[in-house]
Motif scaffolding. Structure first.
Motif, PDB file in Angstrom:
ATOM      1  N   TRP A  73       0.827  -1.210   0.000  1.00  0.00           N
ATOM      2  CA  TRP A  73       0.000   0.000   0.000  1.00  0.00           C
ATOM      3  C   TRP A  73       0.868   1.270   0.000  1.00  0.00           C
ATOM      4  CZ3 TRP A  73      -3.995   1.424  -2.050  1.00  0.00           C
ATOM      5  CH2 TRP A  73      -4.745   2.523  -1.631  1.00  0.00           C
ATOM      6  N   THR A 116      -4.767   3.923   6.130  1.00  0.00           N
ATOM      7  CA  THR A 116      -5.611   2.729   6.240  1.00  0.00           C
ATOM      8  C   THR A 116      -6.745   2.980   7.226  1.00  0.00           C
ATOM      9  OG1 THR A 116      -4.423   1.778   8.115  1.00  0.00           O
ATOM     10  CG2 THR A 116      -3.596   1.219   5.938  1.00  0.00           C
ATOM     11  N   LEU A 175      -8.139   0.489   2.526  1.00  0.00           N
ATOM     12  CA  LEU A 175      -6.941   1.215   2.105  1.00  0.00           C
ATOM     13  C   LEU A 175      -7.402   2.489   1.406  1.00  0.00           C
ATOM     14  CD1 LEU A 175      -4.971  -1.862   0.723  1.00  0.00           C
ATOM     15  CD2 LEU A 175      -4.907  -0.884   3.027  1.00  0.00           C
TER      16      LEU A 175
END
Lengths: 62, 394
Positions: free
Chosen positions: B110, B118, B129
């Motif tokens: 991510w 998040t 996300l």
């Protein structure tokens, strides 16, 4: 039957900007579950995409 | 440029003894320009009392219609780094059990493709996300996929099923919530990834009536562990509670919602036919009382937050169902319900709202279930029995 319906679905999607599969099935006078099955196949092949505007719609990938 | 903007309203949220999301985001903004723009846009929203996010549109990955939620700034010139700021939902493991390595692995990907922000976890249970571009969606998905993760649900599809920690950590679990959740998730991949229904559909699995995932309030289809024989009572432990001064009569017996318990000062007894398996007595005396031996689940239908109609709590649909792999009975029931809802539901109508509109007896007839007393929330006030029209014509 499946190939026929697949052709009808692609033709229908070619005429509209976006649609709910419910509306497509009604307009094609087909069972929604049969139309859904074709749309899922097309989605997996990357030929159909989904969009979300308050609810989910499908359209042909340009 | 947005780098120079001040955030006096957000700064207020850094004061006081509590952890602040603003502080965390400022730290992340040092290396992620998008996060700086999120803060600046949020400051503007606070000042104007107006949101600046647009939602929806076409975003997704090949073959999937769910799992990505399109998010755009309505001020892209002012906040160019969040012109596209899409959300990805990653299907959580059953019961939210992760290793720290797995979590780091998710965050590494991510950090590479997204903002680094998040939300652990979303209301349905997914790993949320926050913030990536359209261009990065497919490569992010590909990398998550290679690592064994998959997207969760979004839009008019099956949302990621979720469950309580169940037998992994809880002695009250009457069913293997973790296995049921995983099994249903694997079975219904098409329903999860390709939205075809009138609206969303949520499945939640709780191991007992304590309902730690609040399935009754939040899920269209709740699977709640229960038992159908009798509560286990360890009389020696009951007496130990009493000897320690615990008020069994006041705290347990008199609070039993169906008056199923009796306590004569020496022995605690139960009228099993009156017991509604609510868990109150077990929660109060966990060393003395435990769930029965013949375990299964109660299936409930129709819970949801306010949408077309007000918030609904679920109704009992099947008072008791054995829950053993491969869970064919519950899967068949789900398919019947979906077919009926898909055939009759209006756009954005949850299954509970459809049942409310058409009537429970129509729903039960159409999916082939007989009405049973456990489905009734309260005794009826109307003494008339309504025949189906076709029965009158006979």
């Amino acid at each position: 039957m499946s190939e026929d319906l697949r052709a009808k679905v692609i033709e229908y999607l070619g005429k509209v900007d976006k649609t709910k599969t419910r509306d497509m099935a009604d307009n094609l006078k087909e069972k929604k579950s049969d139309v859904d099955k074709i749309v899922k196949e097309l989605a997996k092949e990357g030929k159909v995409e989904f969009l979300y505007i308050g609810t989910s719609y499908v359209k042909l990938v340009k | 440029m947005s780098e120079d903007k001040k955030t006096p309203l957000l700064d207020e949220l850094e004061k006081g003894p509590w952890p602040s999301f603003v502080t965390d985001m400022k730290k992340l903004a040092e290396k992620k320009p998008a996060v700086k723009d999120v803060l600046d846009q949020l400051e503007l929203s606070y000042a104007e009392k107006k949101g600046h996010w647009k939602h929806g549109g076409i975003v997704g990955v090949t073959g999937y219609g769910g799992g990505v939620i399109g998010r755009y700034s309505d001020k892209p010139e002012e906040f160019p780094n969040v012109a596209e700021f899409h959300t990805m939902r990653i299907n959580q493991p059953s019961g939210w059990f992760y290793t720290t390595d797995a979590l780091r692995d998710i965050l590494k990907t991510w950090d590479k493709f997204g903002s680094g922000l998040t939300n652990m976890h979303g209301a349905t249970g997914d790993i949320i996300l926050l913030g990536t571009t359209t261009q990065n969606l497919q490569p992010a998905f590909n990398e998550f996929s290679e690592k064994g993760w998959d997207l969760g649900g979004s839009g008019s599809d099956l949302r990621s099923p979720s469950c309580c920690v169940g037998p992994a950590r809880c002695e009250n679990a009457c069913i293997d919530t973790l296995d049921i959740c995983y099994n249903l998730t694997q079975e219904f991949q098409d329903e999860l990834h390709r939205p075809m229904w009138p609206y969303k559909f949520k499945i939640k699995v709780s191991g007992c009536a304590n309902d730690c995932v609040a399935s009754v309030a939040r899920a269209d289809f709740s699977i709640v562990g229960t038992w159908r024989d009798t509560l286990n009572i360890d009389q020696a432990e009951v007496r130990a509670y009493a000897n320690n001064g615990y008020d069994i009569k006041g705290m347990v017996v008199e609070k039993c919602p169906s008056n199923a318990l009796e306590w004569d000062g020496k022995t605690l007894s139960i009228k099993s036919e009156e017991c509604v398996r609510c868990m109150h007595c077990i929660n109060k005396m966990p060393k003395a009382l435990s769930v029965g031996q013949e375990k299964g689940a109660t299936i409930l239908i129709g819970g949801k937050a306010t949408i077309l109609k007000s918030a609904f709590l679920s109704w009992v649909l099947v008072p008791f169902m054995k829950m053993e792999p491969p869970y064919d009975e519950v899967k068949d029931l789900l398919r019947k319900i979906w077919e009926w809802w898909d055939e009759n539901g209006k756009m954005r109508e949850r299954v509970g709202e459809l049942i409310y509109r058409k009537g429970m007896r129509v729903f039960l007839r159409d999916i082939g279930l007989d009405p049973v007393p456990q489905m009734v929330a309260a005794p009826r006030a109307n003494p008339y029995f309504f025949w189906w029209p076709e029965e009158i014509n006979k």
